[in-house]
Design an enzyme around this catalytic site. Structure first.
Site, PDB file in Angstrom:
ATOM      1  CG  ASP A  71       8.048  10.147  -3.886  1.00 24.96           C
ATOM      2  OD1 ASP A  71       8.793  10.491  -2.944  1.00 24.96           O
ATOM      3  OD2 ASP A  71       7.023   9.464  -3.718  1.00 24.96           O
TER       4      ASP A  71
ATOM      5  CB  VAL B  42       0.369  -2.899  -5.036  1.00 22.26           C
ATOM      6  CG1 VAL B  42       0.885  -3.839  -6.131  1.00 22.26           C
ATOM      7  CG2 VAL B  42       0.823  -1.468  -5.311  1.00 22.26           C
TER       8      VAL B  42
ATOM      9  CB  ALA C 297      -0.934   0.011   1.208  1.00 24.59           C
ATOM     10  N   GLY C 298       0.388   2.281  -0.640  1.00 21.99           N
ATOM     11  CA  GLY C 298       1.106   3.544  -0.673  1.00 21.99           C
ATOM     12  C   GLY C 298       0.164   4.688  -0.387  1.00 21.99           C
TER      13      GLY C 298
ATOM     14  CE  LYS D 189      -0.066   3.443  -6.517  1.00 17.77           C
ATOM     15  NZ  LYS D 189       1.087   4.362  -6.649  1.00 17.77           N
TER      16      LYS D 189
ATOM     17  CE1 TYR E  90      -1.769  11.350  -3.579  1.00 17.85           C
ATOM     18  CE2 TYR E  90       0.500  10.618  -3.816  1.00 17.85           C
ATOM     19  CZ  TYR E  90      -0.410  11.615  -3.521  1.00 17.85           C
ATOM     20  OH  TYR E  90       0.025  12.853  -3.171  1.00 17.85           O
ATOM     21  N   GLY E  91      -2.715   4.523  -3.239  1.00 13.95           N
ATOM     22  CA  GLY E  91      -3.394   3.322  -3.680  1.00 13.95           C
ATOM     23  C   GLY E  91      -2.828   2.068  -3.059  1.00 13.95           C
TER      24      GLY E  91
END
Length: 364
Positions: free
Chosen positions: A147, A32, A26-27, A52, A29-30
């Site tokens: 990033d 996986v 998980a990040g 994702k 913005y979403g």
């Protein structure tokens, strides 16, 4: 904070071709998911993919159009060796589904296992050169990541191959007025923008700064030299004041530390190019401080006086000059590139907009 999404386990996409099996990461913005591509041509059974899931930004067409442009930027560099390719984009009313090849892990987890890179000069050299080449390929296509960090570099389980991923903050703009994009501890001082007059910063040179921090991570087992590159951070202030900070605190060789100090120059335009960094990395004997480089061992200082006992003059390394912070935050001269526009900036911007509009239509 990571987006709060529903559980997509078992969801089928593209008429059942793609089956989402389980979440694997998980990040911001979403999330996986490990996915099976049932229709991929192979003689060894179904092919693993990664999907994702990204929640759509808002109800307006403008919000989702911005997200589509982000995906289009990623697709512009999907053919660059060492970049995680974005294979497909699917969508429904609420979400986008970004399909890519499945990778075993990311560089962050591999570094923190502490085995693959510990005292392994050649593995560090191989992995870091792959990252340099991938980022250089992106820059050649006028895409700047913004990033770069170990979490956004995917890799095989053995760490032999790495792939730059997660282009959610990437931009085709060489000079950006939008400060604060990225992860705080990997941002360059001019990108943070704290305490400095508003003005553009070079996205290319911000990427180069982040590459230096990734190299520190590889050498120092995941340790980061500071929390943020501002003089309010005591570790960063110590770095600006102590010429031996990296060698003493992180066990970095003098040769690698010299390269890092040039990468971490306050004036962005004086940082080495990726090609120069690559050349230096290939020439370094070691990234790790040798025994004789250790500082204050058992209370003794290292004697680096040249030995002329054989009548041969031993060369002495020219000391790295102290870091100049006279133009740093809070001082009269800002760390920003000139705001003057050049003709090729307009030509490039027009070309990018035309390319993005073409790619946008592919998502319709």
């Amino acid at each position: 904070m990571p987006a709060v999404l529903s559980d997509f386990t078992g969801k089928l996409i593209d008429a059942g071709r793609l089956e989402m099996l389980q979440p694997v990461g998980a990040g911001t913005y979403g999330e996986v998911y490990l996915t099976i591509d049932h229709h991929a041509p192979t003689s060894s059974g179904p092919v693993r993919r990664a999907i994702k899931v990204v929640q759509k930004a808002g109800p307006s067409k403008h919000d989702t159009q911005r997200q589509r442009r982000e995906f289009a930027i990623h697709q512009l560099v999907s053919g660059v060796p060492g970049v995680q390719p974005l294979l497909e984009v699917h969508e429904d009313d609420a979400h986008f589904y970004l399909v890519s090849d499945y990778r075993d892990c990311d560089l962050f987890h591999l570094i923190h296992e502490g085995v693959t890179f510990e005292d392994n000069d050649e593995r560090i050299r191989s992995v870091f050169v792959q990252i340099l080449d991938a980022v250089h390929g992106c820059h050649q296509k006028k895409v700047y990541h913004r990033d770069l960090k170990p979490e956004n570099i995917l890799c095989t389980a053995d760490g032999e191959e790495v792939f730059v991923a997660d282009f959610g903050m990437a931009t085709p703009v060489a000079r950006s007025y939008t400060h604060g994009h990225g992860t705080q501890s990997y941002m360059s001082p001019e990108c943070i923008g704290s305490g400095a007059p508003s003005g553009p910063y070079s996205t290319k040179h911000a990427d180069i700064w982040a590459l230096g921090l990734i190299l520190v991570n590889l050498i120092a087992g995941g340790r980061r030299p500071w929390g943020e590159a501002t003089l309010d951070d005591p570790d960063f202030r110590q770095f600006t004041e102590d010429d031996q900070y990296l060698e003493r605190e992180y066990g970095i060789s003098s040769g690698a530390a010299d390269l890092l100090k040039r990468i971490f120059r306050m004036n962005p335009t004086t940082r080495p190019s990726i090609a120069q960094i690559r050349s230096n990395v290939l020439r370094l004997d070691t990234f790790f401080a040798e025994f004789e480089e250790d500082f204050a061992l058992d209370g003794e200082e290292v004697d680096d006086t040249p030995d002329h006992s054989e009548g041969v003059s031993t060369p002495v390394d020219v000391p790295v000059p102290p870091i100049d912070i006279s133009n740093f935050m809070g001082h009269p001269r800002p760390l920003l590139l000139p705001a003057a526009k050049r003709n090729f900036d307009d030509d490039f911007a027009s070309a990018v907009i035309e390319r993005l509009q073409t790619l946008d239509s592919d998502f319709q």
